[in-house]
Design a protein around this motif. Structure first.
Motif, PDB file in Angstrom:
ATOM      1  N   GLU A  44       4.958   9.135  -3.358  1.00  0.00           N
ATOM      2  CA  GLU A  44       4.908   8.832  -4.901  1.00  0.00           C
ATOM      3  C   GLU A  44       6.025   8.659  -5.495  1.00  0.00           C
ATOM      4  OE1 GLU A  44       3.231  11.475  -3.479  1.00  0.00           O
ATOM      5  OE2 GLU A  44       1.078  10.506  -3.629  1.00  0.00           O
ATOM      6  N   ASP A  45       7.097   9.491  -5.414  1.00  0.00           N
ATOM      7  CA  ASP A  45       8.660   9.265  -6.055  1.00  0.00           C
ATOM      8  C   ASP A  45       9.141   7.998  -5.362  1.00  0.00           C
ATOM      9  OD1 ASP A  45       8.310  11.575  -7.419  1.00  0.00           O
ATOM     10  OD2 ASP A  45       9.493  12.907  -5.765  1.00  0.00           O
ATOM     11  N   GLN A  46       9.281   7.577  -4.279  1.00  0.00           N
ATOM     12  CA  GLN A  46       9.840   6.685  -3.737  1.00  0.00           C
ATOM     13  C   GLN A  46       9.019   5.324  -4.380  1.00  0.00           C
ATOM     14  OE1 GLN A  46       9.075   8.980  -1.987  1.00  0.00           O
ATOM     15  NE2 GLN A  46      10.359   9.615  -0.406  1.00  0.00           N
ATOM     16  N   PHE A  47       7.682   5.402  -4.396  1.00  0.00           N
ATOM     17  CA  PHE A  47       7.018   4.177  -4.965  1.00  0.00           C
ATOM     18  C   PHE A  47       7.364   4.010  -6.573  1.00  0.00           C
ATOM     19  CE2 PHE A  47       3.203   1.677  -6.104  1.00  0.00           C
ATOM     20  CZ  PHE A  47       3.104   1.001  -5.170  1.00  0.00           C
ATOM     21  N   ASN A  48       7.340   4.958  -7.182  1.00  0.00           N
ATOM     22  CA  ASN A  48       7.640   5.087  -8.548  1.00  0.00           C
ATOM     23  C   ASN A  48       9.040   4.557  -8.837  1.00  0.00           C
ATOM     24  OD1 ASN A  48       5.175   5.695  -9.392  1.00  0.00           O
ATOM     25  ND2 ASN A  48       5.848   7.940  -9.307  1.00  0.00           N
TER      26      ASN A  48
ATOM     27  N   LYS B 253       0.883  -1.159   0.081  1.00  0.00           N
ATOM     28  CA  LYS B 253       0.057  -0.049   0.013  1.00  0.00           C
ATOM     29  C   LYS B 253       0.985   1.003   0.010  1.00  0.00           C
ATOM     30  CE  LYS B 253      -3.645   2.177   2.379  1.00  0.00           C
ATOM     31  NZ  LYS B 253      -4.704   2.270   3.409  1.00  0.00           N
ATOM     32  N   GLN B 254       0.528   2.117  -0.789  1.00  0.00           N
ATOM     33  CA  GLN B 254       1.416   3.354  -1.077  1.00  0.00           C
ATOM     34  C   GLN B 254       1.256   4.354   0.059  1.00  0.00           C
ATOM     35  OE1 GLN B 254       1.678   4.877  -4.930  1.00  0.00           O
ATOM     36  NE2 GLN B 254       2.035   7.203  -4.304  1.00  0.00           N
ATOM     37  N   LYS B 255       2.102   5.037   0.738  1.00  0.00           N
ATOM     38  CA  LYS B 255       1.773   5.846   1.549  1.00  0.00           C
ATOM     39  C   LYS B 255       1.664   7.024   1.091  1.00  0.00           C
ATOM     40  CE  LYS B 255       5.022   3.790   5.068  1.00  0.00           C
ATOM     41  NZ  LYS B 255       6.242   4.112   5.913  1.00  0.00           N
ATOM     42  N   PRO B 256       0.656   7.921   1.503  1.00  0.00           N
ATOM     43  CA  PRO B 256       0.561   9.408   1.013  1.00  0.00           C
ATOM     44  C   PRO B 256       1.748  10.166   0.938  1.00  0.00           C
ATOM     45  CG  PRO B 256      -1.187   8.875   2.508  1.00  0.00           C
ATOM     46  CD  PRO B 256      -0.180   7.818   2.720  1.00  0.00           C
ATOM     47  N   GLY B 257       2.109  10.996   0.013  1.00  0.00           N
ATOM     48  CA  GLY B 257       3.116  11.721  -0.210  1.00  0.00           C
ATOM     49  C   GLY B 257       4.658  10.897  -0.567  1.00  0.00           C
TER      50      GLY B 257
ATOM     51  N   LYS C 195      10.278   1.028 -10.935  1.00  0.00           N
ATOM     52  CA  LYS C 195      11.354   1.041 -11.894  1.00  0.00           C
ATOM     53  C   LYS C 195      12.314  -0.003 -11.484  1.00  0.00           C
ATOM     54  CE  LYS C 195      10.917   6.008 -13.105  1.00  0.00           C
ATOM     55  NZ  LYS C 195      11.754   7.250 -12.853  1.00  0.00           N
ATOM     56  N   ALA C 196      12.669  -0.153 -10.329  1.00  0.00           N
ATOM     57  CA  ALA C 196      13.631  -1.159  -9.976  1.00  0.00           C
ATOM     58  C   ALA C 196      13.225  -2.434 -10.366  1.00  0.00           C
ATOM     59  CB  ALA C 196      14.009  -0.977  -8.428  1.00  0.00           C
ATOM     60  N   TYR C 197      11.979  -2.846  -9.978  1.00  0.00           N
ATOM     61  CA  TYR C 197      11.276  -4.116 -10.363  1.00  0.00           C
ATOM     62  C   TYR C 197      11.185  -4.470 -11.616  1.00  0.00           C
ATOM     63  CZ  TYR C 197       9.533  -4.769  -5.435  1.00  0.00           C
ATOM     64  OH  TYR C 197       9.789  -5.153  -3.970  1.00  0.00           O
ATOM     65  N   ASN C 198      10.935  -3.385 -12.587  1.00  0.00           N
ATOM     66  CA  ASN C 198      10.881  -3.614 -14.000  1.00  0.00           C
ATOM     67  C   ASN C 198      12.313  -3.857 -14.390  1.00  0.00           C
ATOM     68  OD1 ASN C 198       8.157  -3.169 -14.176  1.00  0.00           O
ATOM     69  ND2 ASN C 198       8.186  -1.098 -14.607  1.00  0.00           N
ATOM     70  N   LEU C 199      13.318  -3.249 -14.059  1.00  0.00           N
ATOM     71  CA  LEU C 199      14.664  -3.557 -14.369  1.00  0.00           C
ATOM     72  C   LEU C 199      15.034  -4.930 -14.072  1.00  0.00           C
ATOM     73  CD1 LEU C 199      16.443  -0.058 -13.647  1.00  0.00           C
ATOM     74  CD2 LEU C 199      16.119  -1.078 -15.882  1.00  0.00           C
TER      75      LEU C 199
END
Length: 78
Positions: A62-66, A56-60, A70-74
């Protein structure tokens, strides 16, 4: 079963895009932390793995979650 799993109404249903996904078991991975990270055992995993990790993404955050996405995709080929 741990206390968290017993307190959830199972099966647990959630949406992944427009698809309804059902989990037969849910486990909070670190109940002593404020992180909301769960291990779900899915009932129908024809196009998904039988076990997935849901965060669950924490409010505020967004950058860390994104950045984590990206790391998972790589690393997905590993």
């Amino acid at each position: 079963m741990d206390d968290f799993t017993e307190s959830l109404p199972l099966p647990l249903e959630f949406f992944l895009g427009d698809r309804c996904v059902t989990a037969k078991k849910a486990e909070l991975l670190d109940p002593n932390s404020d992180r909301m990270v769960y291990r779900l055992e899915l009932t129908d995993s024809s196009s998904l793995p039988s076990i997935v990790i849901l965060k669950k993404q924490k409010p505020g955050w967004e950058d860390q979650f994104n950045n984590e996405k990206k790391a998972y995709n790589l690393l997905s080929r590993l």
